[in-house]
Design a protein around this motif. Structure first.
Motif, mmCIF file in Angstrom:
data_model
loop_
_atom_site.group_PDB
_atom_site.id
_atom_site.type_symbol
_atom_site.label_atom_id
_atom_site.label_comp_id
_atom_site.label_asym_id
_atom_site.label_seq_id
_atom_site.Cartn_x
_atom_site.Cartn_y
_atom_site.Cartn_z
ATOM 1 N N LEU A 20 0.845 -1.187 0.000
ATOM 2 C CA LEU A 20 0.000 0.000 0.000
ATOM 3 C C LEU A 20 0.879 1.236 0.000
ATOM 4 N N GLN A 21 0.767 2.024 -1.067
ATOM 5 C CA GLN A 21 1.491 3.296 -1.142
ATOM 6 C C GLN A 21 0.480 4.413 -0.937
ATOM 7 N N VAL A 22 0.813 5.343 -0.059
ATOM 8 C CA VAL A 22 -0.016 6.511 0.200
ATOM 9 C C VAL A 22 0.831 7.734 -0.126
ATOM 10 N N SER A 23 0.264 8.669 -0.872
ATOM 11 C CA SER A 23 0.988 9.904 -1.216
ATOM 12 C C SER A 23 0.103 11.102 -0.881
ATOM 13 N N TRP A 24 0.748 12.169 -0.397
ATOM 14 C CA TRP A 24 0.012 13.364 -0.002
ATOM 15 C C TRP A 24 0.898 14.586 -0.138
ATOM 16 N N GLU A 25 0.268 15.749 -0.235
ATOM 17 C CA GLU A 25 1.002 17.006 -0.392
ATOM 18 C C GLU A 25 1.365 17.610 0.964
ATOM 19 N N LYS A 26 0.392 18.174 1.669
ATOM 20 C CA LYS A 26 0.663 18.868 2.933
ATOM 21 C C LYS A 26 0.480 17.940 4.120
ATOM 22 N N ASP A 27 -0.697 17.376 4.244
ATOM 23 C CA ASP A 27 -0.982 16.376 5.262
ATOM 24 C C ASP A 27 -2.166 15.552 4.777
ATOM 25 N N LEU A 28 -2.445 14.459 5.437
ATOM 26 C CA LEU A 28 -3.526 13.587 4.978
ATOM 27 C C LEU A 28 -4.872 14.290 4.973
ATOM 28 N N GLY A 29 -5.046 15.274 5.834
ATOM 29 C CA GLY A 29 -6.312 15.981 5.932
ATOM 30 C C GLY A 29 -6.692 16.762 4.691
ATOM 31 N N THR A 30 -5.731 17.044 3.825
ATOM 32 C CA THR A 30 -6.026 17.771 2.584
ATOM 33 C C THR A 30 -6.266 16.819 1.419
ATOM 34 N N GLY A 31 -6.287 15.533 1.690
ATOM 35 C CA GLY A 31 -6.512 14.517 0.669
ATOM 36 C C GLY A 31 -5.238 13.748 0.365
ATOM 37 N N PHE A 32 -5.410 12.591 -0.254
ATOM 38 C CA PHE A 32 -4.255 11.740 -0.547
ATOM 39 C C PHE A 32 -4.590 10.767 -1.658
#
Length: 89
Positions: A20-32
């Motif tokens: 499982l790869q998870v990618s996000w910009e600022k934090d998970l709360g802004t989407g991923f």
């Protein structure tokens, strides 16, 4: 962009190994973004900020607490090993 990659063994198929790869910009709360692979097939998806807010409201959980639980389940790796179960369907 930040990314993590974790090996998971879903309770729905305990003998299987998925990545499982998870990618996000600022934090998970802004989407991923998510990428799930069994090394033969791969599936991708995105979770928006609105999706996160809606899910937190649906389960009547404070949004910040919900985001923290997402972080623990999806990107904490060894620190959360054995605390979260995954079902692949």
């Amino acid at each position: 962009m930040e990314k993590t990659l974790n090996r998971i063994h879903p309770v729905s198929d305990p003998g299987a190994t998925y990545f499982l790869q998870v990618s996000w910009e600022k934090d998970l709360g802004t989407g991923f973004g998510l990428l799930l692979s069994d090394c033969q097939c791969a599936w991708t998806g995105t979770v928006s900020e609105a999706d996160i807010s809606r899910e937190a409201a649906d389960i009547e959980m404070d949004r910040e607490k919900y985001v923290e639980e997402l972080r623990k389940a999806l990107i904490a790796g060894e620190e959360s090993a054995g605390k979260y179960n995954f079902v692949v369907s």
